[in-house]
Design a protein around this motif. Structure first.
Motif, mmCIF file in Angstrom:
data_model
loop_
_atom_site.group_PDB
_atom_site.id
_atom_site.type_symbol
_atom_site.label_atom_id
_atom_site.label_comp_id
_atom_site.label_asym_id
_atom_site.label_seq_id
_atom_site.Cartn_x
_atom_site.Cartn_y
_atom_site.Cartn_z
ATOM 1 N N THR A 1 62.053 -3.525 -13.056
ATOM 2 C CA THR A 1 62.167 -4.394 -13.773
ATOM 3 C C THR A 1 63.679 -5.053 -13.771
ATOM 4 O OG1 THR A 1 62.634 -3.475 -15.949
ATOM 5 C CG2 THR A 1 60.281 -3.832 -15.291
ATOM 6 N N PRO A 2 63.822 -6.200 -14.246
ATOM 7 C CA PRO A 2 65.564 -6.285 -14.706
ATOM 8 C C PRO A 2 65.949 -5.546 -15.918
ATOM 9 C CG PRO A 2 64.047 -8.470 -14.943
ATOM 10 C CD PRO A 2 63.175 -7.205 -14.587
ATOM 11 N N PRO A 3 67.067 -5.413 -16.137
ATOM 12 C CA PRO A 3 67.727 -4.572 -17.159
ATOM 13 C C PRO A 3 67.297 -4.913 -18.532
ATOM 14 C CG PRO A 3 69.306 -5.104 -15.751
ATOM 15 C CD PRO A 3 68.251 -5.709 -14.987
ATOM 16 N N ASP A 4 67.169 -6.443 -18.577
ATOM 17 C CA ASP A 4 66.696 -6.942 -19.933
ATOM 18 C C ASP A 4 65.404 -7.021 -20.154
ATOM 19 O OD1 ASP A 4 66.455 -8.974 -18.132
ATOM 20 O OD2 ASP A 4 67.353 -10.244 -18.983
ATOM 21 N N HIS A 5 64.625 -6.400 -19.279
ATOM 22 C CA HIS A 5 63.032 -6.687 -19.501
ATOM 23 C C HIS A 5 62.638 -5.714 -20.691
ATOM 24 C CE1 HIS A 5 58.911 -6.466 -18.663
ATOM 25 N NE2 HIS A 5 58.853 -7.561 -18.197
ATOM 26 N N PRO A 6 61.696 -6.195 -21.612
ATOM 27 C CA PRO A 6 61.338 -5.275 -22.596
ATOM 28 C C PRO A 6 60.911 -3.856 -22.099
ATOM 29 C CG PRO A 6 60.305 -7.404 -22.983
ATOM 30 C CD PRO A 6 60.992 -7.611 -21.783
ATOM 31 N N PHE A 7 60.192 -3.829 -20.792
ATOM 32 C CA PHE A 7 59.711 -2.375 -20.369
ATOM 33 C C PHE A 7 60.858 -1.471 -20.147
ATOM 34 C CE2 PHE A 7 55.512 -4.440 -18.553
ATOM 35 C CZ PHE A 7 55.013 -4.516 -19.810
ATOM 36 N N ALA A 8 62.060 -2.124 -19.535
ATOM 37 C CA ALA A 8 63.142 -1.424 -19.221
ATOM 38 C C ALA A 8 63.723 -0.538 -20.412
ATOM 39 C CB ALA A 8 64.335 -2.350 -18.743
ATOM 40 N N GLU B 1 50.573 -7.784 -19.443
ATOM 41 C CA GLU B 1 51.498 -8.655 -20.108
ATOM 42 C C GLU B 1 53.020 -9.183 -19.548
ATOM 43 O OE1 GLU B 1 52.404 -6.060 -23.559
ATOM 44 O OE2 GLU B 1 50.456 -5.534 -23.988
ATOM 45 N N THR B 2 52.912 -8.912 -18.263
ATOM 46 C CA THR B 2 54.152 -9.477 -17.783
ATOM 47 C C THR B 2 53.626 -9.958 -16.290
ATOM 48 O OG1 THR B 2 56.438 -8.645 -17.112
ATOM 49 C CG2 THR B 2 54.482 -6.941 -16.441
ATOM 50 N N GLU C 1 42.874 -7.925 -10.216
ATOM 51 C CA GLU C 1 42.696 -9.392 -10.058
ATOM 52 C C GLU C 1 42.984 -10.020 -11.509
ATOM 53 O OE1 GLU C 1 40.314 -7.208 -9.104
ATOM 54 O OE2 GLU C 1 40.869 -7.755 -6.917
ATOM 55 N N ARG C 2 43.294 -9.178 -12.567
ATOM 56 C CA ARG C 2 43.698 -9.570 -13.887
ATOM 57 C C ARG C 2 45.090 -9.442 -14.276
ATOM 58 N NH1 ARG C 2 41.046 -6.601 -18.266
ATOM 59 N NH2 ARG C 2 42.306 -8.036 -19.623
ATOM 60 N N CYS D 1 67.214 -11.175 -10.564
ATOM 61 C CA CYS D 1 67.471 -12.558 -11.213
ATOM 62 C C CYS D 1 66.581 -12.745 -12.489
ATOM 63 C CB CYS D 1 67.281 -13.532 -10.359
ATOM 64 S SG CYS D 1 68.611 -13.482 -8.853
ATOM 65 N N GLY D 2 65.635 -11.965 -12.692
ATOM 66 C CA GLY D 2 64.693 -12.021 -13.816
ATOM 67 C C GLY D 2 63.544 -13.078 -13.760
ATOM 68 N N TYR D 3 62.929 -12.927 -12.420
ATOM 69 C CA TYR D 3 61.966 -13.850 -12.127
ATOM 70 C C TYR D 3 60.487 -12.946 -12.336
ATOM 71 C CZ TYR D 3 64.840 -17.708 -10.651
ATOM 72 O OH TYR D 3 66.067 -18.591 -10.612
ATOM 73 N N GLY D 4 60.697 -11.599 -12.738
ATOM 74 C CA GLY D 4 59.439 -10.882 -12.710
ATOM 75 C C GLY D 4 59.659 -9.720 -12.418
ATOM 76 N N THR D 5 58.714 -8.681 -12.326
ATOM 77 C CA THR D 5 58.718 -7.154 -11.986
ATOM 78 C C THR D 5 58.071 -6.746 -10.929
ATOM 79 O OG1 THR D 5 56.897 -6.890 -13.111
ATOM 80 C CG2 THR D 5 58.785 -6.955 -14.614
ATOM 81 N N SER D 6 58.295 -5.847 -10.390
ATOM 82 C CA SER D 6 57.760 -5.385 -9.042
ATOM 83 C C SER D 6 57.377 -3.944 -8.888
ATOM 84 C CB SER D 6 58.361 -6.373 -7.911
ATOM 85 O OG SER D 6 57.437 -6.351 -6.774
ATOM 86 N N PHE D 7 56.987 -3.689 -7.663
ATOM 87 C CA PHE D 7 56.643 -2.517 -6.893
ATOM 88 C C PHE D 7 57.331 -2.265 -5.530
ATOM 89 C CE2 PHE D 7 53.139 -2.756 -9.935
ATOM 90 C CZ PHE D 7 53.041 -1.643 -10.430
#
Length: 162
Positions: A29-36, A48-49, A76-77, A96-102
């Motif tokens: 995630t980006p560093p300011d994401h709640p999960f981080a 939730e993200t 799919e959800r 840049c904060g547009y989402g999270t990924s793998f």
């Protein structure tokens, strides 16, 4: 003529295969994401993200999907914001904060060290795969292909019998 190749799944019997190295796919995630800030989350929190995923035909996506489904996630959800075929674009979008990924951890090492992204552990999630060096079963490697394979193996401490 194909002398040598590198693939991310076990090859067919038509090829001689050398198990090369194991790759780990991680969630980030980006560093300011709640999960981080949490550092570790339950898989169900992914609902939730927004997630940026590799394209449908991607090996990375297949491995992640199978592992998430093993953890009870209905793929799919998930809130898949966009699908992209370029890992570097995905990395930049997450930075840049547009989402999270793998993605493969090896692709992310510099950014993880710099702190421009944060790896977040998903409880019970372990997505690993092997890369294989392959060449046709009924042929010998050319001199240059053999040198190239030896170079690749020298980076992992393995040997080749050609």
């Amino acid at each position: 003529i194909l002398n040598v190749g590198i693939i991310e799944r076990p090859p067919s019997e038509k090829f001689h295969a050398i198990k090369w190295f194991e790759d780990e796919i991680v969630y980030f995630t980006p560093p300011d994401h709640p999960f981080a800030k949490e550092g570790s989350i339950e898989a169900s929190k992914l609902y939730e993200t927004e997630i940026i995923f590799r394209e449908v035909s991607s090996g990375t996506r297949k491995v992640v999907k199978e592992e998430l489904e093993r953890l009870g996630i209905v793929f799919e959800r998930l809130n898949i914001k966009i699908e992209i075929n370029c890992p570097m674009t995905i990395l930049n979008m997450v930075r840049c904060g547009y989402g999270t990924s793998f993605l493969s951890k090896g692709l992310l090492l510099r950014e993880l060290q710099e702190g421009s992204i944060v790896q977040v552990n998903i409880k019970g999630f372990s997505a690993k795969r092997w890369y294989y060096i392959i060449y046709p079963e009924n042929s010998k490697l050319s001199f240059l292909a053999s040198k190239f394979v030896r170079f690749l193996l020298s980076k992992t401490g393995k040997e080749i019998a050609v």
